[in-house]
Structures are given as structure tokens and as C-alpha cells.
Design a protein around this motif. Structure first.
Motif, PDB file in Angstrom:
ATOM      1  N   TRP A 117     -50.551  71.110  39.624  1.00 23.48           N
ATOM      2  CA  TRP A 117     -51.723  71.957  39.843  1.00 23.48           C
ATOM      3  C   TRP A 117     -51.631  72.632  41.212  1.00 23.48           C
ATOM      4  O   TRP A 117     -51.488  71.952  42.239  1.00 23.48           O
ATOM      5  CB  TRP A 117     -53.007  71.134  39.818  1.00 23.48           C
ATOM      6  CG  TRP A 117     -53.368  70.628  38.472  1.00 23.48           C
ATOM      7  CD1 TRP A 117     -53.131  69.369  37.997  1.00 23.48           C
ATOM      8  CD2 TRP A 117     -54.040  71.349  37.435  1.00 23.48           C
ATOM      9  NE1 TRP A 117     -53.614  69.265  36.706  1.00 23.48           N
ATOM     10  CE2 TRP A 117     -54.177  70.461  36.341  1.00 23.48           C
ATOM     11  CE3 TRP A 117     -54.531  72.643  37.311  1.00 23.48           C
ATOM     12  CZ2 TRP A 117     -54.775  70.828  35.151  1.00 23.48           C
ATOM     13  CZ3 TRP A 117     -55.141  73.014  36.127  1.00 23.48           C
ATOM     14  CH2 TRP A 117     -55.252  72.111  35.051  1.00 23.48           C
TER      15      TRP A 117
ATOM     16  N   CYS B   7     -48.007  68.432  35.195  1.00 17.62           N
ATOM     17  CA  CYS B   7     -49.414  68.800  34.977  1.00 17.62           C
ATOM     18  C   CYS B   7     -49.506  69.962  33.984  1.00 17.62           C
ATOM     19  O   CYS B   7     -50.352  69.990  33.101  1.00 17.62           O
ATOM     20  CB  CYS B   7     -50.078  69.211  36.292  1.00 17.62           C
ATOM     21  SG  CYS B   7     -50.106  67.874  37.503  1.00 17.62           S
ATOM     22  N   HIS B  33     -48.990  59.812  32.856  1.00 17.10           N
ATOM     23  CA  HIS B  33     -49.316  60.881  33.800  1.00 17.10           C
ATOM     24  C   HIS B  33     -50.797  60.805  34.206  1.00 17.10           C
ATOM     25  O   HIS B  33     -51.142  60.911  35.380  1.00 17.10           O
ATOM     26  CB  HIS B  33     -49.000  62.252  33.196  1.00 17.10           C
ATOM     27  CG  HIS B  33     -49.273  63.404  34.141  1.00 17.10           C
ATOM     28  ND1 HIS B  33     -48.277  64.210  34.629  1.00 17.10           N
ATOM     29  CD2 HIS B  33     -50.427  63.852  34.701  1.00 17.10           C
ATOM     30  CE1 HIS B  33     -48.819  65.112  35.457  1.00 17.10           C
ATOM     31  NE2 HIS B  33     -50.129  64.915  35.498  1.00 17.10           N
ATOM     32  N   CYS B  37     -52.729  60.952  37.943  1.00 13.30           N
ATOM     33  CA  CYS B  37     -53.149  62.302  38.339  1.00 13.30           C
ATOM     34  C   CYS B  37     -54.629  62.550  38.054  1.00 13.30           C
ATOM     35  O   CYS B  37     -55.039  62.705  36.904  1.00 13.30           O
ATOM     36  CB  CYS B  37     -52.296  63.335  37.600  1.00 13.30           C
ATOM     37  SG  CYS B  37     -52.698  65.025  38.035  1.00 13.30           S
ATOM     38  N   CYS B  40     -55.439  66.040  36.243  1.00 10.26           N
ATOM     39  CA  CYS B  40     -55.218  66.089  34.793  1.00 10.26           C
ATOM     40  C   CYS B  40     -56.254  65.239  34.049  1.00 10.26           C
ATOM     41  O   CYS B  40     -56.681  65.607  32.963  1.00 10.26           O
ATOM     42  CB  CYS B  40     -53.796  65.661  34.443  1.00 10.26           C
ATOM     43  SG  CYS B  40     -52.611  66.979  34.814  1.00 10.26           S
TER      44      CYS B  40
HETATM   45 ZN    ZN Z   1     -51.364  66.155  36.493  1.00  7.15          ZN
END
Ligand code: ZN
Lengths: 201, 92
Positions: A117, B7, B33, B37, B40
Motif C-alpha cells: 500500500w 497487498c 498476509h 498487515c 489489508c
Molecule cells: Zn497488505
């Protein structure tokens, strides 16, 4: 509302024999859904007309119905085709290429070159649909975005997330492959999500 | 092939993830993931909320709408009168 709908095995012979009660049951069960699908493809102004036209086509085609899908899926496919034909007559296209070729809606600049991101999603301050829909402005924004979706994307989203059909039936109704159906749904969902995201930014 | 998706890949798979449509190994990598994260996790949560909000809008619309079933049945009746049926006895 409508009572339990009899099975296709019971309904189809009755429909073929022009049993009015059977028609009333089928209309009660499916007409609303047909209008929603027509609206997704041709817009609200002529959706009712398209749904009516589809009923007449159903009556005509029923003796040739081969039962390779459920009655419901078959009727919805007739709606979808009636709506697509209508669009073509008005020289608006509804090709899958147009719809799939259309940009995936997650902005590539949201990610850096390693795929992380770059501009992360904002916090929405909403945990439930009611929280989101409490804002009239956001409601209107979702509605506008829905109406601006490419026809087949809107049809896939309407049938799946708004009317609860399974993916296999949806692909039969819209006459697209399973993987294209999933892409249509994925893109439509992302567009709505992006519109909400923009609202909170 | 790398084990954990980026991502960007997470956003591409999120819709299938929520529909339980990822193969088991992809699903496991996806969840791995998410564990690492926060962005996300947020994205996937928002997508889920988007989907349930669409369902809510539809439920409200469905409750409000009542198309005139009787009018459609009348239309169908008219059409049926002009269409031969499959009763057998009235065919000859
Ligand atoms: Zn991510």
C-alpha cells in the motif's frame, strides 16, 4: 407474501396446461427479481416493460424448455436476453469485452512497486451497514455509483449481493463463463467500495 | 513462486476470499498476509461491509416494492388465450 413455491417438476406441466394459479405463483415468486435484473441492464425507466415482454417470451418458449437449468434461472436468462436485445435496439452496447476491458478499479498508484500500500485505505468509522446508511449523502453516492456501473457488472452485483443468487446460476443467466462472472462481480464490488472510500476521505 | 501475496494481490483476491472461492493453499497464504498487515485487514473488512450494505439496501428496496402481480397475471392470461395449451383433449 408468496407461499412456498412448488417444485419445477410440479409447476412446469401446470404452466404448460395454462393453469392460472400456477402462473400467479410463479409471477409472485419471480417478477420482482426479474424487474431488478432488467433494471440493472436497461435502467429503471423501461425495466417494467422489459419484464413484461420477458413473460410473453416465457409463455412462447416454455414448450421448448429443455430443463438444463432450473425454471428460475431459465426465466432470468430470458429477462437478460430481452434486456440485452432492447439495449442493442437503442444502439447501446452490452458486450463483455467492453465490461471486462474496463479498468480494474483499484488505482495502481495506491501501491508501490513492491505491491505494498502506498496510500492505505482510510478508516470508515462504520461497523455495520446501518452505520453507513445513516448518511443520506452516502446512500445517494452508492446509488449513483450502482447506476453508473457497466450493465453486466451491475447485473452480476444485483443478482449476487443484492438478490442472493449463486454464482453458477448467475453465469447461466448472463451467459458468461464462471471466471468472467467472478471478474464482473469483483469489479462491481470494488467500484462501490471505492465510492464509499472516497466519501470517507 | 513466493508464498505470501502482496497487498496488491490481496486486493485482487479479496472478493474470492470472502466468497470462500480460493483454493486452500491460496486461502492460507491470504490469511497469513492478513495477520501481518493492518491495511489489508482494513481493506477486506471494508469489502465485507460493502457487500453487506448492498444486501441491506436490497432488502429495504424489496420490502418497499410491490409490483402489481395481478396486472402481470392478467397480461399473461390474455396471452394464454391466444396460445395453444398442452391439455391434450382440447387439441383435437
Ligand atoms: Zn497488505
Amino acid at each position: 407474501m408468496n407461499q412456498q413455491l412448488p417444485s419445477d417438476d410440479e409447476l412446469i406441466p401446470r404452466l404448460l396446461a395454462h393453469d392460472e394459479a400456477a402462473y400467479t405463483q410463479v409471477v409472485s415468486a419471480y417478477h420482482g427479481l426479474m424487474v431488478h435484473l432488467a433494471r440493472a441492464i436497461v435502467g429503471a425507466a423501461i425495466a417494467d416493460e422489459v419484464a413484461q415482454e420477458a413473460w410473453l417470451a416465457v409463455i412462447k418458449a416454455l414448450p421448448r424448455f429443455e430443463r438444463r437449468s432450473s425454471l428460475k434461472t431459465w426465466i432470468l436468462r430470458i429477462v437478460s436476453n430481452t434486456a440485452k436485445t432492447r439495449l442493442r435496439h437503442e444502439s447501446r452496447t452490452v458486450s463483455l469485452e467492453d465490461t471486462l476491458g474496463d479498468q480494474a478499479n483499484i488505482d495502481p498508484s495506491q501501491f508501490n512497486t513492491s505491491g505494498r500500500w502506498a496510500s492505505p485505505p482510510t478508516v470508515w468509522h462504520a461497523d455495520t451497514p446501518d452505520d453507513l446508511l445513516a448518511s443520506q449523502e452516502l446512500r445517494a453516492c452508492i446509488d449513483t455509483t450502482l447506476r453508473a456501473l457497466p450493465h453486466l457488472q451491475r447485473a452480476a452485483l444485483t443478482l449476487r449481493d443484492m438478490q442472493g443468487l449463486d454464482m453458477e446460476s448467475i453465469c447461466k443467466v448472463l451467459e458468461v463463463s464462471e471466471s468472467n462472472g467472478r471478474v464482473l462481480l469483483h469489479r462491481a464490488r470494488n467500484r462501490i467500495q471505492a465510492a464509499i472510500e472516497e466519501f470517507y476521505q | 513462486m513466493k508464498m505470501i501475496p502482496s497487498c496488491r494481490e490481496i486486493t485482487e483476491q479479496a472478493s474470492d476470499y470472502l466468497d470462500q472461492n480460493l483454493p486452500p493453499w491460496k486461502r492460507a497464504a491470504f490469511r497469513m498476509h492478513l495477520l501481518m498487515c493492518i491495511y489489508c485487514r482494513r481493506h477486506v473488512k471494508h469489502l465485507g461491509l460493502t457487500i453487506s450494505t448492498l444486501g441491506k439496501i436490497a432488502a429495504e428496496e424489496n420490502a418497499r416494492e410491490n409490483s402489481d402481480i395481478q396486472q402481470i397475471v392478467e397480461l399473461i392470461k390474455q396471452e394464454l388465450e391466444e396460445t395453444p395449451g398442452q391439455k391434450g383433449e382440447d387439441c383435437r
